[in-house]
Each structure stands twice: as C-alpha cells, then as structure tokens.
Scaffold this active site. Structure first.
Site, short mmCIF file in Angstrom:
data_model
loop_
_atom_site.label_atom_id
_atom_site.label_comp_id
_atom_site.label_asym_id
_atom_site.label_seq_id
_atom_site.Cartn_x
_atom_site.Cartn_y
_atom_site.Cartn_z
N GLY A 78 0.83 -1.20 0.00
CA GLY A 78 0.00 0.00 0.00
C GLY A 78 0.86 1.25 0.00
NE ARG A 81 9.12 6.08 -0.19
CZ ARG A 81 10.34 6.42 -0.55
NH1 ARG A 81 10.99 7.34 0.11
NH2 ARG A 81 10.93 5.85 -1.59
CE LYS A 100 8.74 7.16 -4.32
NZ LYS A 100 9.33 6.57 -5.54
CG ASP A 112 10.06 8.24 8.23
OD1 ASP A 112 9.82 7.79 7.10
OD2 ASP A 112 11.18 8.69 8.55
N GLY A 113 7.05 7.31 6.57
CA GLY A 113 6.37 7.82 5.38
C GLY A 113 7.07 8.99 4.71
NE ARG A 163 4.78 8.01 -8.56
CZ ARG A 163 5.32 6.97 -7.92
NH1 ARG A 163 6.59 6.66 -8.13
NH2 ARG A 163 4.61 6.28 -7.05
NE ARG A 170 1.06 1.07 -6.90
CZ ARG A 170 2.19 1.76 -6.77
NH1 ARG A 170 3.33 1.20 -7.07
NH2 ARG A 170 2.17 3.00 -6.33
CG ASP A 237 5.26 -3.35 -5.23
OD1 ASP A 237 5.85 -4.44 -5.23
OD2 ASP A 237 5.77 -2.29 -4.83
CG ASN A 238 7.81 -1.00 -7.99
OD1 ASN A 238 7.03 -0.21 -7.48
ND2 ASN A 238 8.93 -1.39 -7.40
#
Length: 463
Positions: A78, A81, A100, A112-113, A163, A170, A237-238
């Site tokens: 998920g 970040r 992002k 910490d994102g 972005r 995905r 996921d990419n």
C-alpha cells in the site's frame, strides 16, 4: 487554469483505499518545478502553493491499497509514504497527482512515510530523462522541501515529489483484490481499469484486457533494454496496468555494457539484473494472470488454458519490439533474417571490449571513432548495401533513435549531492539537457561521457 481535481478511484469499494488528512511540515519550500509539464497539464504556475505539494493543505487525500511480490515474496503493501491528491482532468485526459514522501499513512507498516531530498531528486531526473527518450513513464512535476529531518543511515533533509501518472493501478493492486478481497473486487477493479485505460475494449472482455496489458509491458521492457536502463526493483507492485515505467528507486543506466549489471544494493542475487528484465516481466505477468482467473471462466482449468495461450506470445511480442528497435538503432530500413544475429554479435563484442553502451551506438550513428568492431562493421555495411541504403542515410536515421546523452550515473549523483547541499542548479541543467537527448547543445556536450567512477556504482531504494 488551476488543477481540476476529480477522484474516480473512490468509486471502487472502500477496501481499495484509506482516506487521510494533511501531514503537517515545518518549513515548506519549492526546490524544483517542471514548467514544461505544468504547461502540458494546462496548469498555472503553482510554485507558491507549497502546502499543496507537501501534503499539508487542508483537503481530502487517499492512500491506495495494494499487495505484491517483492523479490519473489508476496506481502501486503500500500501507499506507505504516498498519497493521492486527486485526478487532474484536462483536455480529455486524466492523470493522477500523487505526493511521494508526504508522511505516514495506514499502510506505512511502522515507517515514517517520509523521503529525503536525494531519492526525490533522483526520481525527478530519471523520470524526465525517460520521457525525453520517448519511453512511457510517470512524470515529475515538483520536488518540495519539508524542513523536517528524515532518519535513515544518516539524517537527511525531507522532501516530497509530486508524481504525475496515467494512474497508479498496478499488478499488485490486482493481487490485493484477488488475495485480500474477493472475486467481485477483482471484477470491479478490472472494469475500472479497462474504462480508464482501454475504453475501446469490449466491456467484460477480460482476455483482451490481459492481452493489451501484456503487450504494453513487453514493449516497455524492450524499450528499457534498447537504452540500457536497469529498473532495479521489478516487483509486481512496480508494474503498472497503464504500461508506464514507475518507481525510480535503485535504477540506473548502463555505462560500460555488462549484460548482468546490477546497481541496486538490495539485489544481492541479481534477480533484477539487466539481462533478466524481460524474463521478470513475464513472471510478473503470470502473477497478473493468476488474479484474472475467476473473471475468465468458472472452470479454472479452462481459465488457466486461456490465459496461458495469451502468455505464450509474450516472448514473441517482446522479441519483435526489441528487434524492431535494434533495427532502428542500426539504421536498417527493412527487415532481414540475419538482423537479430547481427545485433547480438554487436552486444557480445561490446561486452567483451567493455564498451560504453550509449556511446557505441551514437558513435556508429555519427561515424566517429569507437571500439574496434572489425569484421562486424564490415557485415553491418554489407547489410546496408543489400537493402540499398548508404551508410550516411542510415546514420541520419540512427541519430534520431540513438541518444547522445543519457542520465549518466556520474552526473545524476553529482546533481543529487549538490541538491542535498542546497544547490538545485545542477539538477536543473541536467534535466534541461535530457529533454532532448538526441540533439546536444554545445553547453551540454560534456554530458556525452563522464569521468571514471572510483568504485562500482551502487544505488539505494531510499525508503
């Protein structure tokens, strides 16, 4: 005009996302602004609206849920970040605007994102370099400092990348629906993806949907290979459903040609090495096919056979795209049976001689001195003569597809180091040059080669 935000993604079941509020920052400051992209998006200069680009503006954001195979191991993921501001609709187009490095979300898994300036500047540079090369990619609109420290191996300055993507759907989104939700969720997601990215497909024709995604990915990876791009982290996921390159973490371009080149510090086994990228693309698509099974046929054996029949064509689609691109790089105007062998022989020579990937093809395009290609060059010249093409005619075509400059690792690293020291000019100059990598202005000529690096180049994921 300002952003025209809509959010169709939230028409999916609520399990696909979590709503989040603003993440406050200390001292927001715009570092990089992509004026060309802003104009394409038909957006006014929003550089002063730093709260929007750091995720601290009071508005609704969402974090998307997905899963994925990371280095072959399946896990729940998920947007840990990242968060979606919304979908910007303009001139019959629709793109995601995502932040992002903007802070913690429901999916941060203890992190910490946040993100440091270095990794965000890297993605800004490389994504724009890929766009300049004509390769489908997410884009970078801005990098904004947060004024907050980010603690990794060492303390970094915090930054947020804005972005722009056709979407952030995905293969991992489909894996999440299939393994964490149910068949209805997979169907909802497939219908949404088809309507958003492939509206010409017949509703409910999930075989053709799978086929078009497969073809897009095969062609994309062929384009990576043709410019010597190593993604570095081809997790499921990419891999996007739209066919865009996404996530520029431990990526890099080849300098010296090594077919098994790995740059990523975490890819210890070379799973995502340059030569392996086409095969990994097929592996990822097989995982995508597994998620589609319940939509294809109630009889699982029939569904498997149908999808396997499509998957059989992946090597051919990739191979055809790669060979067509190689013919262009070598200046051939027609197709002949010996072309694949001739291209492979050149790559073998380049590797044996430790030749620079980009420089070799460009020098061949310009008729300048390159490594000793001996007998191979005679074969190349004879091949051109067979189709009635002169070397000069071929070279004119070749210069349109063989870049003179790429985002060379030495200069990318220099831009990152300067950015971390507070100087953004190096990154700006580099990105400006990479907008048109086939024609080099005099002031950018130095980018055609780079000094030897003291030690092997290693990249990091930035998380």
């Amino acid at each position: 005009m300002s952003f025209n935000f809509e959010t169709t993604y939230t028409t999916l079941p609520a399990s696909f996302y979590r709503e989040i509020g603003p993440n406050r920052v200390k001292e927001p400051c715009m570092l990089l602004w992509n004026e060309r992209l802003a104009q394409q998006l038909n957006v006014d200069d929003e550089r002063e609206n730093v709260d929007l680009f750091t995720g601290s503006q009071q508005r609704d954001y969402i974090a998307q849920a997905y899963a994925g195979h990371q280095f072959g191991h399946f896990t729940m993921l998920g947007d840990g970040r990242a968060m979606l501001i919304g979908e910007h609709a303009y001139q019959q187009h629709r793109v995601d605007i995502q932040l992002k490095g903007s802070g913690r979300t429901h999916y941060s898994r203890g992190g910490d994102g946040r993100a440091g300036i270095g990794p965000m500047v890297r993605e800004y540079i490389i994504s724009e370099a890929m766009h300049g090369l004509g390769i489908p990619t997410t884009r970078s609109l801005a990098v904004t400092a947060t004024g907050l420290p980010v603690y990794r191996e060492e303390v970094q300055q915090g930054a947020v990348l804005t972005r722009v993507a056709a979407s952030h759907l995905r293969v991992g989104t489909f894996q999440y629906a299939r393994h964490m939700l149910d068949e209805n969720a997979v169907r909802d997601l497939a219908d949404y993806a088809m309507a958003r990215h492939y509206p010409s497909l017949e509703q409910g024709n999930y075989i053709d949907f799978f086929r078009v995604v497969m073809n897009r990915q095969a062609q994309l990876i062929a384009q990576w290979q043709l410019v010597g791009f190593v993604h570095g982290v081809m997790n499921t996921d990419n891999m996007t459903i739209s066919g865009e390159t996404i996530d520029y973490g431990p990526c890099a371009f080849l300098d010296v040609f090594q077919s098994n080149q790995v740059f990523s510090s975490i890819d210890q086994q070379g799973r995502y090495r340059y030569s392996q990228q086409p095969a990994i693309g097929g592996w990822n698509l097989t995982r995508f096919a597994e998620t589609m099974l319940p939509l294809i046929d109630d009889n699982e054996e029939v569904a498997i056979a149908s999808l396997e029949e499509v998957l059989k064509s992946y090597p051919r689609v990739f191979g055809d795209a790669w060979l067509a691109g190689m013919r262009d790089k070598l200046g051939f105007a027609t197709a002949r049976p010996e072309d694949k062998s001739l291209a492979e022989q050149l790559l073998t020579l380049m590797e044996a001689q430790q030749a620079d990937f980009t420089t070799t093809f460009r020098a061949l395009s310009e008729g300048t001195a390159i490594k000793d290609l001996g007998e191979w060059k005679k074969q190349w010249t004879a091949r051109l003569e067979q189709e009635g093409t002169t070397v000069e005619e071929a070279q004119q075509r070749m210069q349109r597809v063989n870049p003179a400059i790429i985002a060379r690792n030495y200069y990318v690293e220099a831009a990152i180091q300067d950015a971390e020291a507070g100087n953004m000019e190096t990154a700006k100059v580099l990105v400006e040059a990479l907008q048109n990598p086939y024609i080099v202005r005099e002031e950018h000529a130095y980018l055609r080669t780079s000094p030897a690096m003291a030690k092997p180049y290693v990249t990091y994921c930035g998380t």
